[in-house]
Design a protein around this motif. Structure first.
Motif, PDB file in Angstrom:
ATOM      1  N   MET A  53      54.718  34.214  40.548  1.00 37.91           N
ATOM      2  CA  MET A  53      54.165  34.199  39.216  1.00 37.91           C
ATOM      3  C   MET A  53      52.776  34.827  39.166  1.00 37.91           C
ATOM      4  N   ARG A  54      51.962  34.599  40.184  1.00 35.89           N
ATOM      5  CA  ARG A  54      50.614  35.147  40.170  1.00 35.89           C
ATOM      6  C   ARG A  54      50.658  36.667  40.166  1.00 35.89           C
ATOM      7  N   TRP A  55      51.603  37.238  40.942  1.00 33.12           N
ATOM      8  CA  TRP A  55      51.706  38.696  40.994  1.00 33.12           C
ATOM      9  C   TRP A  55      52.140  39.255  39.645  1.00 33.12           C
ATOM     10  N   GLU A  56      53.055  38.572  39.004  1.00 37.98           N
ATOM     11  CA  GLU A  56      53.521  39.026  37.692  1.00 37.98           C
ATOM     12  C   GLU A  56      52.376  39.010  36.683  1.00 37.98           C
ATOM     13  N   ALA A  57      51.574  37.963  36.728  1.00 39.14           N
ATOM     14  CA  ALA A  57      50.426  37.874  35.817  1.00 39.14           C
ATOM     15  C   ALA A  57      49.412  38.964  36.134  1.00 39.14           C
ATOM     16  N   LEU A  58      49.197  39.214  37.423  1.00 43.11           N
ATOM     17  CA  LEU A  58      48.258  40.260  37.829  1.00 43.11           C
ATOM     18  C   LEU A  58      48.732  41.622  37.340  1.00 43.11           C
ATOM     19  N   PHE A  59      50.017  41.928  37.560  1.00 36.76           N
ATOM     20  CA  PHE A  59      50.543  43.220  37.128  1.00 36.76           C
ATOM     21  C   PHE A  59      50.561  43.333  35.602  1.00 36.76           C
ATOM     22  N   ALA A  60      50.852  42.255  34.920  1.00 39.58           N
ATOM     23  CA  ALA A  60      50.832  42.269  33.454  1.00 39.58           C
ATOM     24  C   ALA A  60      49.420  42.549  32.952  1.00 39.58           C
ATOM     25  N   ASP A  61      48.437  41.928  33.607  1.00 30.68           N
ATOM     26  CA  ASP A  61      47.044  42.163  33.224  1.00 30.68           C
ATOM     27  C   ASP A  61      46.647  43.609  33.494  1.00 30.68           C
ATOM     28  N   MET A  62      47.052  44.135  34.630  1.00 29.61           N
ATOM     29  CA  MET A  62      46.728  45.527  34.968  1.00 29.61           C
ATOM     30  C   MET A  62      47.385  46.491  33.981  1.00 29.61           C
ATOM     31  N   GLU A  63      48.619  46.217  33.597  1.00 29.59           N
ATOM     32  CA  GLU A  63      49.303  47.064  32.623  1.00 29.59           C
ATOM     33  C   GLU A  63      48.614  47.001  31.265  1.00 29.59           C
ATOM     34  N   ALA A  64      48.155  45.821  30.884  1.00 31.90           N
ATOM     35  CA  ALA A  64      47.443  45.673  29.613  1.00 31.90           C
ATOM     36  C   ALA A  64      46.127  46.444  29.641  1.00 31.90           C
ATOM     37  N   GLN A  65      45.427  46.388  30.765  1.00 31.73           N
ATOM     38  CA  GLN A  65      44.176  47.138  30.896  1.00 31.73           C
ATOM     39  C   GLN A  65      44.433  48.641  30.843  1.00 31.73           C
ATOM     40  N   LEU A  66      45.494  49.083  31.491  1.00 26.39           N
ATOM     41  CA  LEU A  66      45.850  50.498  31.471  1.00 26.39           C
ATOM     42  C   LEU A  66      46.193  50.944  30.049  1.00 26.39           C
ATOM     43  N   ALA A  67      46.961  50.135  29.341  1.00 28.34           N
ATOM     44  CA  ALA A  67      47.324  50.463  27.960  1.00 28.34           C
ATOM     45  C   ALA A  67      46.082  50.509  27.076  1.00 28.34           C
ATOM     46  N   ALA A  68      45.168  49.569  27.262  1.00 25.40           N
ATOM     47  CA  ALA A  68      43.934  49.558  26.474  1.00 25.40           C
ATOM     48  C   ALA A  68      43.094  50.791  26.783  1.00 25.40           C
TER      49      ALA A  68
END
Length: 85
Positions: A1-16
């Motif tokens: 779960m931590r990795w999924e949250a990390l990757f989701a956060d990274m994807e959100a930062q990339l999109a922003a």
């Protein structure tokens, strides 16, 4: 779960970041577009509008813009009737 949250956060930062880049590109293109329009064309778009023109010597003329060209403006003024600037 931590990795999924990390990757989701990274994807959100990339999109922003991509969105911010796109907004900056749009703003730059808009500035470039405005800069490409000659002053005479901008003035001609105001024919029929009330304008105020500061002329050499510090005098100000106000009136309705009747016509315009790259070298002159024709105003309908209350004081002089028509003024060629």
């Amino acid at each position: 779960m931590r990795w999924e949250a990390l990757f989701a956060d990274m994807e959100a930062q990339l999109a922003a970041g991509r969105l911010a880049d796109a907004r900056a590109d749009v703003a730059e293109l808009a500035r470039a577009e405005r800069a490409s329009v000659p002053l005479a064309a901008r003035v001609r778009a105001s024919v029929g509008c009330q304008v105020r023109v500061l002329v050499a010597g510090g005098d100000t003329l106000s009136g309705e813009l009747v016509d315009a060209a790259p070298e002159w403006l024709l105003l309908r003024t209350q004081a002089a009737g028509r003024a060629l600037v």
